[in-house]
Design a protein around this motif. Structure first.
Motif, mmCIF file in Angstrom:
data_model
loop_
_atom_site.group_PDB
_atom_site.id
_atom_site.type_symbol
_atom_site.label_atom_id
_atom_site.label_comp_id
_atom_site.label_asym_id
_atom_site.label_seq_id
_atom_site.Cartn_x
_atom_site.Cartn_y
_atom_site.Cartn_z
ATOM 1 N N LYS A 32 7.365 9.435 4.604
ATOM 2 C CA LYS A 32 6.569 9.615 5.827
ATOM 3 C C LYS A 32 5.176 10.160 5.529
ATOM 4 C CE LYS A 32 10.645 9.582 8.546
ATOM 5 N NZ LYS A 32 11.717 10.222 9.183
ATOM 6 N N VAL A 33 5.067 11.047 4.561
ATOM 7 C CA VAL A 33 3.751 11.563 4.172
ATOM 8 C C VAL A 33 2.912 10.439 3.556
ATOM 9 C CG1 VAL A 33 2.557 13.118 2.564
ATOM 10 C CG2 VAL A 33 4.471 13.961 3.934
ATOM 11 N N ALA A 34 3.522 9.612 2.724
ATOM 12 C CA ALA A 34 2.793 8.495 2.118
ATOM 13 C C ALA A 34 2.291 7.539 3.202
ATOM 14 C CB ALA A 34 3.686 7.756 1.122
ATOM 15 N N ALA A 35 3.112 7.267 4.214
ATOM 16 C CA ALA A 35 2.684 6.399 5.318
ATOM 17 C C ALA A 35 1.522 7.036 6.071
ATOM 18 C CB ALA A 35 3.856 6.130 6.260
ATOM 19 N N PHE A 36 1.591 8.353 6.272
ATOM 20 C CA PHE A 36 0.494 9.067 6.938
ATOM 21 C C PHE A 36 -0.795 8.923 6.128
ATOM 22 C CE2 PHE A 36 -1.986 13.007 7.377
ATOM 23 C CZ PHE A 36 -2.286 12.954 8.731
ATOM 24 N N PHE A 37 -0.702 9.106 4.809
ATOM 25 C CA PHE A 37 -1.885 8.955 3.956
ATOM 26 C C PHE A 37 -2.422 7.519 4.008
ATOM 27 C CE2 PHE A 37 -0.593 12.760 1.141
ATOM 28 C CZ PHE A 37 -1.378 13.620 1.899
ATOM 29 N N CYS A 38 -1.532 6.551 4.056
ATOM 30 C CA CYS A 38 -1.968 5.155 4.178
ATOM 31 C C CYS A 38 -2.778 4.963 5.465
ATOM 32 C CB CYS A 38 -0.768 4.207 4.197
ATOM 33 S SG CYS A 38 0.060 4.016 2.617
ATOM 34 N N ASN A 39 -2.352 5.617 6.531
ATOM 35 C CA ASN A 39 -3.048 5.487 7.812
ATOM 36 C C ASN A 39 -4.424 6.152 7.798
ATOM 37 O OD1 ASN A 39 -0.935 4.040 8.821
ATOM 38 N ND2 ASN A 39 -0.164 5.660 10.147
ATOM 39 N N LEU A 40 -4.664 7.070 6.851
ATOM 40 C CA LEU A 40 -5.975 7.700 6.736
ATOM 41 C C LEU A 40 -6.949 6.845 5.928
ATOM 42 C CD1 LEU A 40 -4.946 11.415 6.090
ATOM 43 C CD2 LEU A 40 -5.780 10.396 8.229
ATOM 44 N N MET A 41 -6.415 5.839 5.234
ATOM 45 C CA MET A 41 -7.269 4.940 4.447
ATOM 46 C C MET A 41 -8.001 3.962 5.366
ATOM 47 S SD MET A 41 -4.724 3.854 1.388
ATOM 48 C CE MET A 41 -4.048 5.010 0.260
ATOM 49 N N LYS A 42 -8.957 3.298 4.776
ATOM 50 C CA LYS A 42 -9.686 2.250 5.508
ATOM 51 C C LYS A 42 -8.674 1.210 5.994
ATOM 52 C CE LYS A 42 -13.231 -1.227 4.765
ATOM 53 N NZ LYS A 42 -14.083 -1.881 3.792
ATOM 54 N N ARG A 101 0.852 -1.197 0.000
ATOM 55 C CA ARG A 101 0.000 0.000 0.000
ATOM 56 C C ARG A 101 0.888 1.248 0.000
ATOM 57 N NH1 ARG A 101 -4.903 1.012 4.292
ATOM 58 N NH2 ARG A 101 -6.195 0.027 2.717
ATOM 59 N N LEU A 102 1.923 1.250 0.818
ATOM 60 C CA LEU A 102 2.862 2.373 0.886
ATOM 61 C C LEU A 102 3.559 2.577 -0.459
ATOM 62 C CD1 LEU A 102 4.419 4.459 2.679
ATOM 63 C CD2 LEU A 102 6.035 2.610 3.158
ATOM 64 N N LYS A 103 3.953 1.487 -1.076
ATOM 65 C CA LYS A 103 4.690 1.564 -2.340
ATOM 66 C C LYS A 103 3.791 1.889 -3.536
ATOM 67 C CE LYS A 103 8.715 -1.174 -1.223
ATOM 68 N NZ LYS A 103 9.578 -2.270 -1.657
ATOM 69 N N SER A 104 2.506 2.020 -3.307
ATOM 70 C CA SER A 104 1.609 2.364 -4.415
ATOM 71 C C SER A 104 1.671 3.846 -4.773
ATOM 72 C CB SER A 104 0.167 1.968 -4.076
ATOM 73 O OG SER A 104 -0.347 2.812 -3.062
ATOM 74 N N TYR A 105 2.281 4.667 -3.953
ATOM 75 C CA TYR A 105 2.420 6.092 -4.250
ATOM 76 C C TYR A 105 3.471 6.286 -5.329
ATOM 77 C CZ TYR A 105 -0.763 7.239 -0.564
ATOM 78 O OH TYR A 105 -1.898 7.347 0.190
ATOM 79 N N LYS A 106 3.109 7.040 -6.354
ATOM 80 C CA LYS A 106 3.916 7.172 -7.562
ATOM 81 C C LYS A 106 5.367 7.575 -7.288
ATOM 82 C CE LYS A 106 3.840 8.941 -12.203
ATOM 83 N NZ LYS A 106 3.097 9.612 -13.233
ATOM 84 N N PHE A 107 5.585 8.540 -6.402
ATOM 85 C CA PHE A 107 6.949 8.985 -6.123
ATOM 86 C C PHE A 107 7.806 7.845 -5.596
ATOM 87 C CE2 PHE A 107 10.263 10.797 -3.398
ATOM 88 C CZ PHE A 107 10.863 11.684 -4.297
ATOM 89 N N LEU A 108 7.187 6.917 -4.872
ATOM 90 C CA LEU A 108 7.925 5.814 -4.266
ATOM 91 C C LEU A 108 8.047 4.592 -5.176
ATOM 92 C CD1 LEU A 108 6.351 6.006 -0.697
ATOM 93 C CD2 LEU A 108 8.513 6.998 -1.468
ATOM 94 N N THR A 109 7.296 4.568 -6.288
ATOM 95 C CA THR A 109 7.316 3.390 -7.152
ATOM 96 C C THR A 109 8.430 3.432 -8.185
ATOM 97 O OG1 THR A 109 5.722 4.357 -8.684
ATOM 98 C CG2 THR A 109 4.859 2.939 -6.942
ATOM 99 N N GLY A 110 8.832 4.613 -8.589
ATOM 100 C CA GLY A 110 9.855 4.717 -9.621
ATOM 101 C C GLY A 110 11.254 4.752 -9.029
#
Length: 174
Positions: free
Chosen positions: A158-168, A134-143
């Motif tokens: 860290k921002v991507a992890a924070f966004f992951c925590n806001l998901m279901k 889920r964390l690695k699904s963010y575009k900046f982190l995939t390339g």
């Protein structure tokens, strides 16, 4: 807890390049240590480290050990040789058992009890892998991240992890 790697640009300096080379990924990477709660949320994200750092060293140096409390239970993969670090804090380490050579013949084996324990841990470890995906699904982190932006990469992680925590939650409590 688990460690995961992210691809970075290949550096021109041979020494710097060797520090970020990952034999596991066969590319230049940086590694982070993540802590994940039972429902799949990120409870800890370390800074990015050169990929040649060991899982034990990143655990010691990231500050995670300081956050763990007596009576906690940590789950880690076989590569995390940190049992002594956790025992000194009164923390239980749940890790799949190591195989050992057969007494007679080739190959490696586990006892029936160890196989059962290994399956039980593996069924929970898959949740850790799903959270990391889920964390690695963010575009900046995939390339392949630019090497000249380690600060930005740390912040983006860290921002991507924070966004992951806001998901279901991946695994709602039952």
């Amino acid at each position: 807890m688990d460690a995961t790697e992210f691809y970075f640009q290949r550096q021109r300096n041979p020494t710097a390049q060797s520090n970020t080379w990952s034999n596991h990924k066969s590319k230049n990477t940086f590694k982070t240590l993540v802590g994940i709660t039972p429902n799949g949320a990120f409870s800890f994200i370390s800074d990015l480290w050169t990929s040649n750092i060991s899982d034990r060293s990143i655990t010691e140096r990231s500050g995670l050990i300081d956050l763990i409390e007596k009576g906690d239970h940590e789950m880690a993969d076989r590569g995390f040789l940190i049992k002594d670090l956790l025992l000194s804090k009164g923390v239980t380490l749940n890790m799949p058992p190591f195989t050992r050579p057969f007494k007679h013949g080739k190959g490696r084996c586990l006892t029936a009890k160890e196989i059962k324990k290994s399956k039980s841990i593996a069924s929970l470890r898959i949740n850790v892998e799903r959270s990391i995906q889920r964390l690695k699904s963010y575009k900046f982190l995939t390339g392949i991240m630019p090497i000249n932006s380690p600060f930005v990469a740390n912040q983006a992680l860290k921002v991507a992890a924070f966004f992951c925590n806001l998901m279901k939650p991946l695994f709602p409590k039952s």
